[in-house]
Scaffold this motif. Structure first.
Motif: not given
Lengths: 398, 156
Positions: A80-105
């Motif tokens: 569950a901890d790893a899943a939470r870390r993954m979703l943290r990164l997915v959330t950040d990437d998705a939010a940026r991409l949906c703003r038409a901004e590059p994701a980190i990395t």
């Protein structure tokens, strides 16, 4: 990529003289170009759909032109901890991409920059809950579909622990988002399948109902985005606990046997569906959005809408058996010498046991359309509620 | 000794920028650090941290060192062409010019972490402290990311 609280020991000691809102945060929270996921007029499509909110985008969003569904399975040992870390990164990437901004990395940042109503929607399959020891928190009513006699399911289109549903009006932007997010989750998951689809896009409630590859309008009886009816049909209520504001997706890959369908004359095709092909009006008369009269008969006493036609069998019985259809077409060209076309049938509902299963059971028992449609893939996903700009997907569960 | 909560926080989305004021007075140098991230690597290995550093003041800001509890040694590095190959070399300082921006990125300037004390797992955080020439220190939290690139840092 952090919050002010984590600023620094030094800052903490001295008091924070200035906590900046980042460029990204500015765009998310204050920028004037960010559109909300709401009704719009056909002639003024908003180019950005807000990733954040009570609900995830990509469900109530008027259907975009392109979709890519990516299913993944959790790797052995992911907890569950790893899943939470993954979703943290997915959330950040998705939010940026949906703003038409590059994701980190982001390694192709230029491909992120075109606003095209990109949405990223995350879902959890039954295996997600069991692998993470979270079956107690599995939403009520969420379960795999039972087997149906009509099913010819293939493993390569079925199941999955994690779903990334990526939709947008520019296929290159969609492909880029899919590629980037695949890299973000690959430490935690292995890819299971990818399905791609396309639709005539809708930009609001006044957009024409899209058609499927058989030519039929598809989604006529959908609840209207933004309405109370929509909320009741699609979004889980407060009784769902952490899942409130979420929805459940049934995604079925329905192959169309186009070559035999083509052998029907137009009227026979209309009898199978129960609607006119040209306008989508029920065969009982009226316009597309008029209620079908299943009791109407012709001069010889035969029902105008055959008893076993698709819309007669799919019609709601008034006992809560309704859902949102947000399906995409697929066309893989020729496979094994046969035209490989069909529908990525996507149904969203607050409770699939209560709302979806009764309809699917009726259709599996009897539906004239079954002659030309074959379910070859099936998967279910619990789509968790959305998150605020300072939150992450899956909070409340993990 | 002050400590900072390193548990991965939820609020990575809004706080894209860690804006930290370096000075204790209102006219001290100010550096904003945005999108800090660090490459996921196993314990004992090397890693590198990246970010965008913006100087909002009218004076150059010199970063002369860095440290982190996540690594035995932390150095300021740059990648330079050495004949046909890129190689890494330590630099004495990184200057963020007045009103300017410096991007720490794969293939360029970066913060080198040598001898990681624990596995850096994607989605976790580490804290890094920058030391400025005037003695000021700025700490920020970098999120651990998988980075297929940023390989060159680990060959030497």
């Amino acid at each position: 990529m952090t919050e002010s609280r984590s600023g620094s020991a030094r800052v903490g000691r001295r008091g924070l003289l200035g906590v900046g809102i980042g460029l990204g945060g500015l765009a998310a929270g204050i920028g004037g170009t960010v559109a909300v996921d709401r009704v719009r007029t056909p002639d003024a499509p908003a180019a950005l759909v807000d990733f954040h909110g009570r609900h995830q985008a990509g469900v109530e969003t008027p259907i975009q032109a392109h979709a890519r569904y990516l299913a993944h399975d959790l790797r052995e040992g992911v907890d569950a901890d790893a899943a939470r870390r993954m979703l943290r990164l997915v959330t950040d990437d998705a939010a940026r991409l949906c703003r038409a901004e590059p994701a980190i990395t982001d390694q192709e940042p230029q491909l992120a920059l075109t606003p095209c109503r990109l949405t990223v929607t995350v879902g959890f399959g039954p295996g997600w809950f069991s692998a993470l020891g979270l079956t107690q928190k599995q939403p009520i009513g969420f379960q795999d579909l039972p087997p149906y006699e009509i099913d010819r399911l293939e493993e390569r289109w079925s199941g999955g622990d994690l779903l990334l549903q990526i939709c947008g009006d520019d296929p290159l932007v969609v492909a880029h988002a899919a590629r980037h997010l695949s890299k973000t989750v690959r430490r935690f998951t292995t890819p299971r399948w990818v399905q791609q689809g396309f639709s005539t896009p809708m930009f609001g409630p006044d957009s024409p109902t899209p058609r499927n590859l058989m030519g039929q309008v598809d989604g006529t009886v959908n609840p209207s985005p933004g309405s109370d009816d929509f909320a009741e049909v699609v979004w889980a209520g407060s009784e769902a606990g952490w899942f409130a504001g979420g929805t459940m997706l049934v995604l079925r890959r329905i192959a169309m046997t186009m070559d035999t369908w083509d052998e029907l004359d137009p009227h026979a095709q209309e009898l199978a569906i129960g609607r006119t092909i040209a306008t989508g009006a029920p065969l009982s008369g009226g316009g597309e959005h008029d209620e079908p009269d299943l009791t109407a008969t012709d001069s010889s006493g035969l029902p105008l809408i055959p008893q076993f036609s698709h819309i007669a069998r799919a019609a709601s019985t008034g006992r809560g058996d309704r859902f949102l259809r947000r399906s995409y077409n697929y066309d893989e060209g020729i496979t094994d010498g046969v035209v490989d076309q069909g529908l990525l049938f996507a149904a969203y509902q607050a409770d699939l046991t209560r709302q979806y299963l009764p309809v699917q059971t009726r259709l599996a028992e009897q539906d004239l359309l079954n002659e030309w449609t074959v379910p070859i893939g099936s998967a279910v996903f619990a789509i968790p509620p959305g998150c605020a700009p300072d939150g992450q997907l899956g909070e409340g569960l993990l | 000794m002050n400590t900072t909560v390193l548990r991965p926080v939820l609020a990575i989305l809004v706080a894209v920028v860690v804006a930290v004021t370096a000075g204790c007075s209102s006219n001290g140098p100010t550096l904003t650090i945005s999108d800090p991230h660090v490459k996921a690597m196993p314990a004992g290995e090397m890693s590198a941290a990246f970010a965008t550093l913006a100087n909002t003041t009218g004076d150059d800001i010199d970063i002369i060192g860095a440290r982190s509890e996540a690594a035995e040694t932390v150095e300021l590095h740059e990648m330079v062409m050495d004949g046909p190959a890129m190689t890494m070399s330590a630099v004495e300082k990184i200057v963020v010019p007045a009103g300017g921006t410096i991007v720490l990125e794969p293939g360029g300037l970066h913060i080198m972490l040598i001898g990681l004390s624990a596995d850096l797992e994607p989605g976790d955080d580490i804290e890094i402290t920058l030391v400025l020439s005037d003695g000021e220190e700025i700490s920020f939290t970098a999120v651990v990311r998988d980075m297929p690139n940023a390989q060159e840092s680990y060959h030497s």
